[in-house]
Enzyme design. Sequence first.
Site, short mmCIF file in Angstrom:
data_model
loop_
_atom_site.label_atom_id
_atom_site.label_comp_id
_atom_site.label_asym_id
_atom_site.label_seq_id
_atom_site.Cartn_x
_atom_site.Cartn_y
_atom_site.Cartn_z
N TYR A 193 0.84 -1.20 0.00
CA TYR A 193 0.00 0.00 0.00
C TYR A 193 0.87 1.25 0.00
O TYR A 193 0.71 2.14 -0.83
CB TYR A 193 -0.93 0.00 1.22
CG TYR A 193 -1.68 1.30 1.38
CD1 TYR A 193 -2.56 1.74 0.39
CD2 TYR A 193 -1.50 2.11 2.52
CE1 TYR A 193 -3.25 2.94 0.53
CE2 TYR A 193 -2.19 3.30 2.66
CZ TYR A 193 -3.05 3.72 1.66
OH TYR A 193 -3.72 4.92 1.79
N1 LIG Z 1 -9.09 6.50 5.30
C1 LIG Z 1 -7.86 6.85 5.66
O1 LIG Z 1 -7.53 6.92 6.86
C2 LIG Z 1 -6.81 7.19 4.63
C3 LIG Z 1 -5.52 7.53 5.08
C4 LIG Z 1 -4.55 7.84 4.14
C5 LIG Z 1 -4.86 7.86 2.79
N2 LIG Z 1 -6.13 7.51 2.38
C6 LIG Z 1 -6.40 7.54 0.94
O2 LIG Z 1 -7.59 8.31 0.72
C7 LIG Z 1 -8.32 7.76 -0.38
C8 LIG Z 1 -9.73 7.45 0.07
O3 LIG Z 1 -9.68 6.51 1.12
P1 LIG Z 1 -10.99 5.91 1.79
O4 LIG Z 1 -10.66 5.57 3.18
O5 LIG Z 1 -12.14 6.80 1.50
O6 LIG Z 1 -11.13 4.54 0.96
P2 LIG Z 1 -12.42 3.87 0.29
O7 LIG Z 1 -12.05 2.48 -0.09
O8 LIG Z 1 -13.60 4.03 1.18
O9 LIG Z 1 -12.63 4.75 -1.02
C9 LIG Z 1 -11.96 4.50 -2.23
C10 LIG Z 1 -13.01 4.36 -3.32
O10 LIG Z 1 -12.33 4.16 -4.57
C11 LIG Z 1 -13.06 3.24 -5.35
N3 LIG Z 1 -12.13 2.59 -6.29
C12 LIG Z 1 -11.08 1.77 -6.00
N4 LIG Z 1 -10.48 1.35 -7.11
C13 LIG Z 1 -11.12 1.96 -8.15
C14 LIG Z 1 -10.98 1.91 -9.58
N5 LIG Z 1 -10.03 1.13 -10.15
N6 LIG Z 1 -11.82 2.63 -10.34
C15 LIG Z 1 -12.80 3.40 -9.77
N7 LIG Z 1 -13.00 3.46 -8.44
C16 LIG Z 1 -12.18 2.74 -7.63
C17 LIG Z 1 -13.66 2.26 -4.35
O11 LIG Z 1 -14.84 1.62 -4.84
C18 LIG Z 1 -13.94 3.16 -3.14
O12 LIG Z 1 -15.29 3.59 -3.10
C19 LIG Z 1 -7.56 6.52 -0.83
O13 LIG Z 1 -6.75 6.92 -1.92
C20 LIG Z 1 -6.69 6.16 0.36
O14 LIG Z 1 -5.52 5.50 -0.02
C21 LIG Z 1 -7.09 7.18 3.27
#
Ligand SMILES: NC(=O)c1ccc[n+]([C@@H]2O[C@H](COP(=O)([O-])OP(=O)(O)OC[C@H]3O[C@@H](n4cnc5c(N)ncnc54)[C@H](O)[C@@H]3O)[C@@H](O)[C@H]2O)c1
Length: 334
Positions: free
Chosen positions: A167
């Site tokens: 990741y």
């Molecule tokens: N939640 C956290 O604490 C956190 C911390 C650091 C970074 N992030 C980053 O923030 C972003 C959002 O995180 P989140 O927690 O909301 O995750 P999440 O999984 O809830 O949201 C990501 C969304 O992207 C969609 N997705 C994934 N692959 C895809 C593709 N190939 N085409 C189209 N859609 C696709 C999924 O269906 C999902 O709804 C991510 O990039 C994650 O790496 C999150």
Amino acid sequence: MNILLTGGLGFIGFFVSKLILEKGYNLIVVDNLNNYAGKFNIIFKNERLKELISIYNKNKTKNNNYFNFLKLDLTKDLKLLEEEIKKVSKIDITIHLAAYPGVKYSLKYPQKYIKNNIIATQKLLDFINKNELIDKKIVFSSTSSVYDGNKLPFKEDNCITNFLSPYSYTKFCCENMLKTYHKIHKLNVIILRYFTVFGPYNRPDMATFNFFYNLLKSKPIYINGKDISRDFTYVENTALATLNSINLLKDNSNIFEIINIGSDNPIKVIDYVKTIFKVANKETKLIIRDYNPYEMKSTWADITKAKNLLNYNPNTNIEDSLKITFENLKKYIK
Ligand SMILES: NC(=O)c1ccc[n+]([C@@H]2O[C@H](COP(=O)([O-])OP(=O)(O)OC[C@H]3O[C@@H](n4cnc5c(N)ncnc54)[C@H](O)[C@@H]3O)[C@@H](O)[C@H]2O)c1
């Protein structure tokens, strides 16, 4: 203002979508509705879409008359996206949140991270670069996980050399890809390094959801390391910082910035769980296990840059934010 938001039905994406719609911007949400993290994820994505449609209907005006959700996989053909964009004539800013998140799952399925993080981002950047319908301005969500091995608090100019999981290396690969597009293709870029986000409809594979789940089901809660600490950040703060990045991009040309979005308020996970017990008015057994080699022991964001550039001021109280989270999650955890 026309915004393209990928991953807009995900946990953070939903809160960003809400703010965009409330602001009165036009919004195209792209999400492939993956089933990562199981049944709650699907339930939450459906709930989020329903809420967004209702917010849109409440806020739409004559000048703000477009919101659509496009079920599309970014690793596939983006022709449909092009057709969709034509309906709003062009996109001013892209916010790219779509990804496979989660450290643990990435150790088991690294290829999903290569595909949905690296390849999906590459395809999107290529699409933006070659398509006249999109301005070359993008916000990208990276992660505190890239900071492993650095001194606390983490600063944006720290040296990034250690990766404990696929990741984190896929996210850092995307950061580097964005830098190349900035230098070679004049793409304007803001990279937000989010620190452990929590809130309503919390992503079900994350610790916060699991703590509430186990508590409500009267199961033990496990913590991997007695001193482990996180800079937990309430999702509304994360979303507001993301929204404010739009202004920074709008007002600048030739910009490339990496900005931490945390709380600058790290707390021990044990104390976080105790606060959860307090807001839920219930306790369960707490079991301390060994540290996981793939998890960072501590995170802490230096947010000076976010304060200066994004007017970021995460002043929400953790207990109040956990209360709101609890009220939401208890409706689903039966
Ligand atoms: N939640 C956290 O604490 C956190 C911390 C650091 C970074 N992030 C980053 O923030 C972003 C959002 O995180 P989140 O927690 O909301 O995750 P999440 O999984 O809830 O949201 C990501 C969304 O992207 C969609 N997705 C994934 N692959 C895809 C593709 N190939 N085409 C189209 N859609 C696709 C999924 O269906 C999902 O709804 C991510 O990039 C994650 O790496 C999150």
